[in-house]
Design an enzyme around this catalytic site. Structure first.
Site, PDB file in Angstrom:
ATOM      1  N   LYS A 251       0.463  -6.444  10.951  1.00 43.32           N
ATOM      2  CA  LYS A 251      -0.733  -5.766  10.447  1.00 43.32           C
ATOM      3  C   LYS A 251      -1.961  -6.548  10.922  1.00 43.32           C
ATOM      4  CE  LYS A 251      -2.729  -4.257   5.991  1.00 43.32           C
ATOM      5  NZ  LYS A 251      -2.561  -4.258   4.520  1.00 43.32           N
TER       6      LYS A 251
ATOM      7  N   SER B 121      -2.782   0.414   2.468  1.00 46.81           N
ATOM      8  CA  SER B 121      -3.491   0.178   3.688  1.00 46.81           C
ATOM      9  C   SER B 121      -2.616  -0.199   4.882  1.00 46.81           C
ATOM     10  CB  SER B 121      -4.521  -0.937   3.460  1.00 46.81           C
ATOM     11  OG  SER B 121      -3.879  -2.148   3.148  1.00 46.81           O
TER      12      SER B 121
ATOM     13  N   SER C 292      -0.402  -1.754  -1.124  1.00 48.13           N
ATOM     14  CA  SER C 292      -0.513  -1.476   0.316  1.00 48.13           C
ATOM     15  C   SER C 292       0.728  -1.704   1.172  1.00 48.13           C
ATOM     16  CB  SER C 292      -1.656  -2.289   0.912  1.00 48.13           C
ATOM     17  OG  SER C 292      -2.864  -1.634   0.667  1.00 48.13           O
TER      18      SER C 292
END
Ligand code: GLN
Length: 484
Positions: free
Chosen positions: A78, A156, A180
């Site tokens: 990420k 997210s 997330s």
């Protein structure tokens, strides 16, 4: 014939070990997919040359019988983890060209274990969002979308979940502040675990809300997550909130029986109007665990209804402090359109941050300001303690808690981003465990009315990821969920 990219973490490692294929081959196959992706937008950055070079080194170690636990395994990251020499932007314009020269502790542990960096995945800007629509680099598509009906991957960590579900990575790292990892895993039909707060170091991870942020893996199986977490976790002198306690054997806990365990079902999670498909998957989960010999008991978490408002005070408050550093002075974007110093700060921030990030900074600054601090921030901290106490009481009676991960399955791009509160409602089931710092895992367990994945969440006691890995493995086996 099974393709290399169909294999999960454990299968890839087995193939590498038995020399069925080399790391160079594995990495090349993933790079091909990443380079040619025009559909999902899951990755925003990659460095094929570096990945292939590392893969060759890994193959060499294997040839020399010096291989490491994750040797040769591609790992997607990420865009919130600093990877030395690679753009790390948290998907914000303000950090668009930021290249750190240091490495986050979690990624450095994975590289030391032989993992190969394969690319950076998209995310909501500064991890604020539940749909990946706030990324500066455009929205990510859920691979379960049907033609003409583009669905969000969740957020997210939406790029990570989308990449893993679409077999563009055997594993992708995520972070979870209020859901997330778990929510996008649930929307994309992947496994995602948020470990106990303090289990993994936060050093080198771009901070959103420091008392909540935790790193964790998104994979296609429970055991794959256990293998990765085993190699990420542990005390770090660079993060004073990382816990100096032994990392247990997560892999082994995946095959432990759950007979006699007590699983709590919190009545407060039975929301009025909870969608039938979500309710049905929850009922199935309860049935599977009973069949495996667990005892199902009712528990109560009376302050659950305050969790979401509490989170949306605490997280923005911490974010407003953490994001104060982006002012155009030392690094990151700087507005060119400036008259004086003050103007530089305000123009840089006005141009560099997206709308959701600005909203959070405004809320956070407001709840921390003199005159409102006691009414909002301090009050939220007190409620947070009550939420922690609820879980402590519940865990006097049970070993783990089973809930749906999300109140719905994946929704359409654009469907919920008009009204922020509608978007925040996505986090209603994930936020309480975050506020309490507890480990929680999402396991793909069924389908919604549209035929898209729904996850079930298991919440464990602090530092007891082992139990949720054991129970999660049973859910996984019983659900027999078929990936795309
Ligand atoms: N969706 C939540 C938020 O927008 C959680 C985000 C996260 O866990 N990083 O804050």
């Amino acid at each position: 014939m099974t393709k290399i990219t169909d294999l999960g973490v454990i299968e890839t490692l087995e193939g590498l070990k038995s020399k069925e294929f080399s790391s160079e081959e594995v990495v090349s196959e993933y790079l091909k997919l990443i380079q040619s992706d025009s559909k999902l937008n899951a990755y925003i950055h990659f460095n094929g040359e570096k990945s292939l070079l590392e893969a060759k080194k890994s193959d060499q170690r294997r040839a020399n019988n010096n291989s490491l636990p994750l040797d040769g395994l591609p790992i997607a990251v990420k865009d919130i983890f600093c990877v030395a020499g690679e753009k790390t932007s948290a998907c914000s314009k303000i950090l668009e060209n930021f290249i750190p020269d240091y490495e986050s502790t979690v990624t450095s542990k994975l590289w030391q274990a032989g993992g190969i960096y394969i690319g950076k995945t998209s995310m909501d800007e500064f991890a604020m969002g539940s749909s990946n629509e706030t990324s500066y680099f455009g929205e990510v598509i859920n691979p379960w979308s049907s033609d003409g009906d583009a669905l969000v991957p969740g957020g997210s960590s939406g790029g990570s979940a989308s990449a893993v579900a679409a077999k563009m990575a055997p594993i992708a790292l995520g972070t979870d502040t209020g859901g997330s990892i778990r929510q996008p895993a649930s929307f994309c039909g992947a496994v995602g675990i948020k470990p106990t707060y303090g289990r993994c170091s936060r050093w080198g991870i771009i901070a959103f809300a420091s008392s909540l942020d935790q790193a964790g893996p998104i994979t296609r199986s429970v055991k794959d997550s256990a293998v990765i977490l085993q190699n990420m976790a542990g005390f770090d002198t660079m993060d004073s909130t990382s816990a100096d306690i032994k990392v247990p054997d997560f892999i082994n806990s995946c095959s432990k029986p759950i007979k006699g365990m007590k699983i709590g079902i919190p009545e407060e999670y039975r929301l009025d109007g909870l969608a039938n498909d979500v309710q049905n998957v929850w009922e199935s989960g309860i049935k599977w665990l009973k069949e495996a010999g667990a005892e199902i008991i009712d528990v109560t978490l009376p302050h659950t209804k305050y969790a979401l408002p509490t989170y949306y005070i605490v997280a923005p408050a911490e974010a407003s402090a953490n994001l104060a550093r982006y002012d155009g002075v030392k690094y990151g974007y700087r507005s060119e359109n400036i008259k004086d110093l003050e103007d530089m700060y305000s123009q840089t921030r006005a141009e560099g941050f997206g709308a959701e990030v600005k909203r959070r900074i405004l809320i956070g600054t407001y709840v921390l300001s003199a005159g409102y601090y006691d009414a909002y921030y301090l009050r939220a901290q007190k409620v947070r303690t009550k939420i922690v106490e609820d879980f402590t009481m519940a865990f006097n009676k049970c070993d783990a808690i089973l809930t749906p991960t999300t109140p719905t399955g994946a929704f359409k791009i654009g469907e919920k981003n008009i009204d922020p509160v509608t978007m925040y409602m996505n986090d209603v089931f994930t936020v309480p465990a975050s506020l309490a710092g507890l480990p929680a895992i999402s396991i793909p367990s069924g389908l919604d009315a549209k035929g898209c994945p729904l996850g079930l969440q298991l919440i464990g006691k602090g530092f007891d990821e082992e139990t949720i890995f054991s129970i999660g493995s049973i859910l996984e086996e019983s659900a027999n969920f078929k990936n795309i």
